[in-house]
Design an enzyme around this catalytic site. Structure first.
Site, PDB file in Angstrom:
ATOM      1  N   HIS A   1      88.214  -5.262  24.217  1.00 14.59           N
ATOM      2  CA  HIS A   1      86.898  -6.285  24.296  1.00 14.59           C
ATOM      3  C   HIS A   1      85.526  -5.891  25.243  1.00 14.59           C
ATOM      4  O   HIS A   1      85.245  -7.082  24.178  1.00 14.59           O
ATOM      5  CB  HIS A   1      88.279  -7.100  25.498  1.00 14.59           C
ATOM      6  CG  HIS A   1      87.022  -8.387  25.509  1.00 14.59           C
ATOM      7  ND1 HIS A   1      87.464 -10.211  25.494  1.00 14.59           N
ATOM      8  CD2 HIS A   1      86.721  -8.703  26.302  1.00 14.59           C
ATOM      9  CE1 HIS A   1      86.831 -11.133  25.761  1.00 14.59           C
ATOM     10  NE2 HIS A   1      85.908  -9.950  27.203  1.00 14.59           N
ATOM     11  N   GLU A   2      86.262  -5.157  26.330  1.00 14.97           N
ATOM     12  CA  GLU A   2      85.433  -5.160  26.333  1.00 14.97           C
ATOM     13  C   GLU A   2      84.086  -4.473  25.019  1.00 14.97           C
ATOM     14  O   GLU A   2      82.646  -4.656  25.446  1.00 14.97           O
ATOM     15  CB  GLU A   2      85.367  -3.960  27.614  1.00 14.97           C
ATOM     16  CG  GLU A   2      85.908  -4.445  28.683  1.00 14.97           C
ATOM     17  CD  GLU A   2      85.253  -5.749  29.247  1.00 14.97           C
ATOM     18  OE1 GLU A   2      84.284  -5.954  29.027  1.00 14.97           O
ATOM     19  OE2 GLU A   2      86.196  -7.004  29.613  1.00 14.97           O
TER      20      GLU A   2
ATOM     21  N   HIS B   1      81.672  -6.252  23.882  1.00 10.81           N
ATOM     22  CA  HIS B   1      80.341  -7.031  24.669  1.00 10.81           C
ATOM     23  C   HIS B   1      79.394  -5.638  24.024  1.00 10.81           C
ATOM     24  O   HIS B   1      78.141  -5.418  24.503  1.00 10.81           O
ATOM     25  CB  HIS B   1      80.652  -7.187  26.049  1.00 10.81           C
ATOM     26  CG  HIS B   1      81.659  -8.467  26.131  1.00 10.81           C
ATOM     27  ND1 HIS B   1      81.552 -10.173  25.813  1.00 10.81           N
ATOM     28  CD2 HIS B   1      82.348  -8.253  26.948  1.00 10.81           C
ATOM     29  CE1 HIS B   1      82.012 -10.397  26.108  1.00 10.81           C
ATOM     30  NE2 HIS B   1      82.999  -9.756  26.856  1.00 10.81           N
TER      31      HIS B   1
ATOM     32  N   HIS C   1      77.355  -5.727  20.809  1.00 13.09           N
ATOM     33  CA  HIS C   1      76.983  -7.318  21.136  1.00 13.09           C
ATOM     34  C   HIS C   1      75.441  -6.842  21.634  1.00 13.09           C
ATOM     35  O   HIS C   1      74.388  -6.825  21.052  1.00 13.09           O
ATOM     36  CB  HIS C   1      77.027  -7.836  22.259  1.00 13.09           C
ATOM     37  CG  HIS C   1      76.495  -9.714  21.988  1.00 13.09           C
ATOM     38  ND1 HIS C   1      77.798 -10.290  22.701  1.00 13.09           N
ATOM     39  CD2 HIS C   1      75.991  -9.729  20.995  1.00 13.09           C
ATOM     40  CE1 HIS C   1      76.568 -11.727  22.208  1.00 13.09           C
ATOM     41  NE2 HIS C   1      76.032 -11.179  21.276  1.00 13.09           N
TER      42      HIS C   1
HETATM   43 ZN   LIG Z   1      84.395 -10.551  28.104  1.00 11.74          ZN
END
Ligand SMILES: [Zn+2]
Length: 675
Positions: free
Chosen positions: A465-466, A469, A472
Site C-alpha cells: 500500500h505505502e 503512494h 505516485h
Molecule cells: Zn494510504
C-alpha cells in the site's frame, strides 16, 4: 553556530538533504529565515510596477519559499518518524508560526488583487492547460483561505487558524505520550500464551529497550483500536486489559481538545461561507458535496452491519465451546482467528515464516514494480538518511535512466509515531528541475537480535500500500510543484496506493516472494486458495469498524457551530447509535481521543476518503485484469495517464482516461460482500 545546512540547496544527488550535518538547533532559525525570505519574495511580486502577468505573479509564487520547503520537508519527517522532546518543542513553536505564515500570504490583498485580475482574464492569456490550471487552483486556494473577507473577519480567521494549529500539535503529542504510557507490561511469559516464540522474545526485547525490569514483557500499542495480539492471546483477561488500554488512550487530555477543535472549525467554515466544516472540506474534494459522501456511507451501513452480525453468529458457535456466551470486543479477533483456522484452514501465524521482510520487499514489492513499470532498485548504503533504520534506494527506469530516490524506514521505535505513511523529502517539478525523493514509514516490530523480520499478512499489505503512494510520488511528471505526485485531493490520494495492494496476491508476484525464510519452500499448495476463500470472512468486521470511524469523523464535522458538546465520549456513543453503526463488540477503528487522522493529520471530514478511493481502486483492479493488455502495457497506461499527472489535471479525468468511463460502485460492493 556555523553555517546552517538548510540555508543553501543541498549539493547531494537528487538534493537529498544533508542529514549528516543537520542538528535540532538548525530547524528554528531555518524556519524563521525561510518564512522571512518567502515574504520578501512576495513583497517583490506585489511591488513589481509592471502589470501582473502569469510569469511575474503565478510562476514567481511557485518559485518562492524554497528554503522554507527544504526545512519543512525534513522537519515534518523528523516529527513523525524520529521525534524527541527538543523536536516536539520546536514543533509546538513552529505550528502556529506556519499557520500565520500561510495566512500572511493568502490574506495579502495586493497579491490576491494580481491573481484575481489574471483570473478574470484567464481565457485571453493563451496559457497551456497545466498553466491555466495553476491559475485556477491558486485562485481557489486564496478564496478558500479567506482572501475575499473583510478586515475584521480576516483577523478572526487568523486567530482561529493559529489556535487550531496549536491544538492539532498538542493533540498529536498527547496521543504519542498516551500510546507509550498505555503499553501493556506483563510479568510472566504465561500471560503471553498464544503468541509465537519470536513474538514473546520481541516483547522481552521491547521491555529491555523501554527500560523495564528484567523478566517483564511489553506489548506496545498500535495506532488503531484493535491490536494484532488480540487474535492470539489465549488468556481472556489479558486480551481484555490490552483492548481497554488501547480504547482508553488520551481520553482525558484529548476529549476536550476535540470539542474545542470541532467548534473552531465550524466557526471558520461559517466565516468562509459554508454551513459546516465538512461542507467546506468536500467542496474542494472529488466528492464535491456532503450529500454525495453521506449517500455513499448510508448505502453501506446496513449491509455491513448485517454482515457483521452473521460473522458474530459464527464466532459465537466456536466461543460457546470455551464457555463464552457473549462475544465481547476483546474476543472478536481471537475467535475470528479460530473460525479461519477451523472453517477455512488458514492459520495466520503459520503464514509469517513465508513473509520475510527482505524477500517481500525485493521479490514482492520491487518485483511487482518491475513487472508493471520496468523499474529496478539499487540500495545505496553510501547515502545517509535521517536515522540508521532508514535505507536509501536509487530507482531506475527500464532504459536505465535515473528516476529518483526511495527511502524505506520499516521498523517501529519509541521516537516514531504509530501507523504507516508515505512522505516526500523532495517533490518533482520541471520548473525547478527537481526529481523526487520519497519515503515510506512502517511500524514493524523489531525482532529479537539475530532473528529474521517476519511480517503478518496485514504488514505485507501495508508494505504494498505505502509503496503505491511512493510510486505516485516517483512517477510525478508535472511542471509546477503545486501539482506534484500525491498533491491530489484526499479522497483520491488513497486510490493509487490501494491499487498497488493488488500485486500482493497476483499469482506471479506471490509465488516470487512468499517463500519460507529457512527452507525456501513456496507457500503450501492450496493455502492461497483457502486464503482467498477466507478473505471474505471478516469483511463485516472491517467495514463496520471503518465506517464507525468515518461516521464519527463526519459527525464531529457536521455539527453546526455552537451546538454544545459537553463530553466527547457521550457524543461519540450517541452519534454511532444514531448512524446505526453501533455494534458493541466492534469499536470504531479509532476513537475520538486518538483519532489523529482527523485532529492532527489533515483528514478532518476526510476519513471517508478511504472508501471513496476504494470505489476507484476496485474498479481499476478489474480494469487491470480484463483490459486485454499485458501487465506491462497496463502499467504504462496507468502511469502515464494517472500517476504521472498528479493534480495537473482533474483526477477524475485521469481516471476516465485509464478506465474509459466514470467510476462505478459495483466492484467495491462485491469485494466487500455488500452487493
Ligand atoms: Zn494510504
Amino acid at each position: 553556530m556555523t553555517e546552517n545546512p538548510f540555508f543553501e540547496p543541498s549539493t547531494l544527488g537528487y538534493e537529498l538533504p544533508p542529514f549528516a550535518e543537520i542538528r535540532d538547533e538548525h530547524y528554528l532559525p531555518a524556519y524563521e529565515r525561510g518564512m522571512a525570505e518567502q515574504l520578501a519574495e512576495i513583497a517583490a511580486i506585489t511591488a513589481d510596477p509592471e502589470p501582473p502577468t502569469f510569469a511575474n505573479t503565478l510562476v514567481a509564487l511557485e518559485r518562492s519559499g524554497a528554503l522554507l520547503r527544504r526545512v519543512d520537508a525534513v522537519f515534518r519527517n523528523q516529527v513523525a518518524s524520529d521525534t524527541s522532546d527538543a523536536v516536539d518543542e520546536v514543533d509546538a513553536k513552529v505550528s502556529p508560526l506556519l499557520a500565520a505564515h500561510h495566512d500572511a500570504i493568502h490574506l495579502d490583498r495586493a497579491l490576491f488583487a494580481r491573481i484575481e485580475e489574471l483570473y478574470g482574464r484567464r481565457a485571453e492569456l493563451g496559457l497551456d492547460p497545466e498553466s491555466l490550471r495553476l491559475l485556477e487552483r491558486r485562485h481557489t486556494a486564496f478564496v478558500r483561505s479567506g482572501a475575499r473577507l473583510g478586515a475584521a473577519e480576516q483577523a478572526r480567521l487568523r486567530e482561529l487558524n493559529a489556535e487550531l494549529a496549536a491544538l492539532g500539535t498538542t493533540f498529536q503529542q498527547n496521543v504519542n505520550a498516551a500510546t507509550k504510557a498505555a503499553a501493556l507490561v506483563l510479568d510472566s511469559a504465561d500471560d503471553l500464551d498464544g503468541l509465537s516464540a519470536d513474538a514473546i522474545a520481541a516483547a522481552a526485547e521491547n521491555a529491555r529497550v523501554l527500560g523495564h525490569d528484567e523478566g517483564t514483557y511489553v506489548l506496545s500499542l498500535k495506532n488503531t483500536s484493535g491490536q494484532p495480539e488480540l487474535a492470539l492471546l489465549t488468556d481472556r483477561s489479558v486480551r481484555e486489559r490490552l483492548l481497554a488500554a488501547s480504547l482508553g488512550r488520551a481520553r482525558d487530555t484529548n476529549g476536550p481538545l476535540a470539542i474545542r477543535m470541532a467548534a473552531l472549525r465550524a466557526e471558520r467554515a461559517r466565516l468562509l461561507g459554508h454551513p459546516t466544516h465538512a461542507a467546506y472540506v468536500v467542496a474542494d474534494e472529488t466528492a464535491g458535496t456532503v450529500e454525495a459522501v453521506a449517500g455513499l456511507l448510508a448505502r453501506l451501513v446496513e449491509p455491513a452491519v448485517a454482515n457483521a452480525h452473521r460473522e458474530a453468529a459464527e464466532l459465537a458457535e466456536v466461543a460457546a465451546a470455551d464457555g463464552i456466551d457473549e462475544i465481547a470486543a476483546h474476543d472478536w479477533a481471537y475467535y475470528s482467528e479460530k473460525v479461519r483456522q477451523g472453517s477455512y484452514r488458514v492459520d495466520a501465524a503459520a503464514l509469517r515464516p513465508y513473509f520475510e521482510l527482505e524477500r517481500v520487499l525485493h521479490d514482492g514489492v520491487f518485483h511487482a514494480a518491475g513487472l508493471a513499470y520496468g523499474l529496478t532498485f539499487t540500495e545505496r548504503p553510501d547515502l545517509t538518511a535521517y536515522h540508521p533504520d532508514a535505507r536509501v534506494f536509487e530507482v531506475f527506469e527500464e532504459d536505465g535512466g535515473a528516476l529518483g530516490l526511495f527511502i524505506g524506514d520499516f521498523h517501529a521505535r519509541a521516537s516514531k509515531r504509530g501507523g504507516a505513511w508515505m512522505d516526500e523529502l523532495v517533490g518533482q517539478s520541471a520548473l525547478t528541475g527537481r526529481r523526487p525523493v520519497v519515503m515510506n514509514n512502517l511500524n514493524i516490530a523489531r525482532p529479537a537480535p539475530g532473528e529474521p523480520v517476519l511480517l503478518t499478512w496485514d504488514e505485507v499489505r501495508t508494505l504494498f500500500h505505502e509503496f503505491g503512494h511512493a510510486l505516485h510520488g516517483l512517477f510525478s511528471d508535472v511542471r509546477y510543484p503545486l501539482f506534484a505526485g500525491t498533491a491530489v485531493p484526499r479522497d483520491f490520494v488513497e486510490f493509487p496506493s490501494q491499487v498497488n495492494e493488488m500485486w500482493m496476491i497476483r499469482p506471479e508476484v506471490l509465488a516470487n516472494y512468499a517463500r519460507h525464510h529457512v527452507t525456501g519452500e513456496p507457500l503450501p499448495a492450496g493455502l492461497v486458495e483457502r486464503m482467498a476463500a477466507a478473505g471474505g470472512f471478516g469483511q463485516g468486521f472491517r467495514t463496520v469498524e471503518y465506517l464507525a470511524a468515518t461516521l464519527l469523523d463526519w459527525a464531529w464535522h457536521t455539527v453546526p457551530e455552537g451546538r454544545g458538546i459537553a463530553d466527547a465520549e457521550e457524543f461519540e456513543a450517541r452519534v454511532l447509535a444514531e448512524a446505526g453503526i453501533a455494534v458493541p463488540a466492534i469499536p470504531p477503528r479509532y476513537r475520538t481521543a486518538y483519532f489523529q487522522h482527523i485532529f492532527a493529520n489533515g483528514y478532518s471530514a476526510g476519513y471517508y476518503a478511504y472508501i471513496w478511493s476504494e470505489v476507484l481502486d476496485a474498479d481499476t483492479v478489474q480494469w487491470f485484469e480484463g483490459n486485454g493488455r499485458s501487465v506491462r502495457e497496463s502499467g504504462e497506461v496507468f502511469r502515464r495517464e494517472l500517476l504521472a499527472r498528479g493534480f495537473s489535471r482533474d483526477p477524475l479525468d485521469s481516471f476516465r482516461e485509464v478506465v474509459g468511463r466514470s467510476p462505478e460502485t459495483g466492484p467495491l460492493l462485491a469485494r466487500r460482500g455488500l452487493a
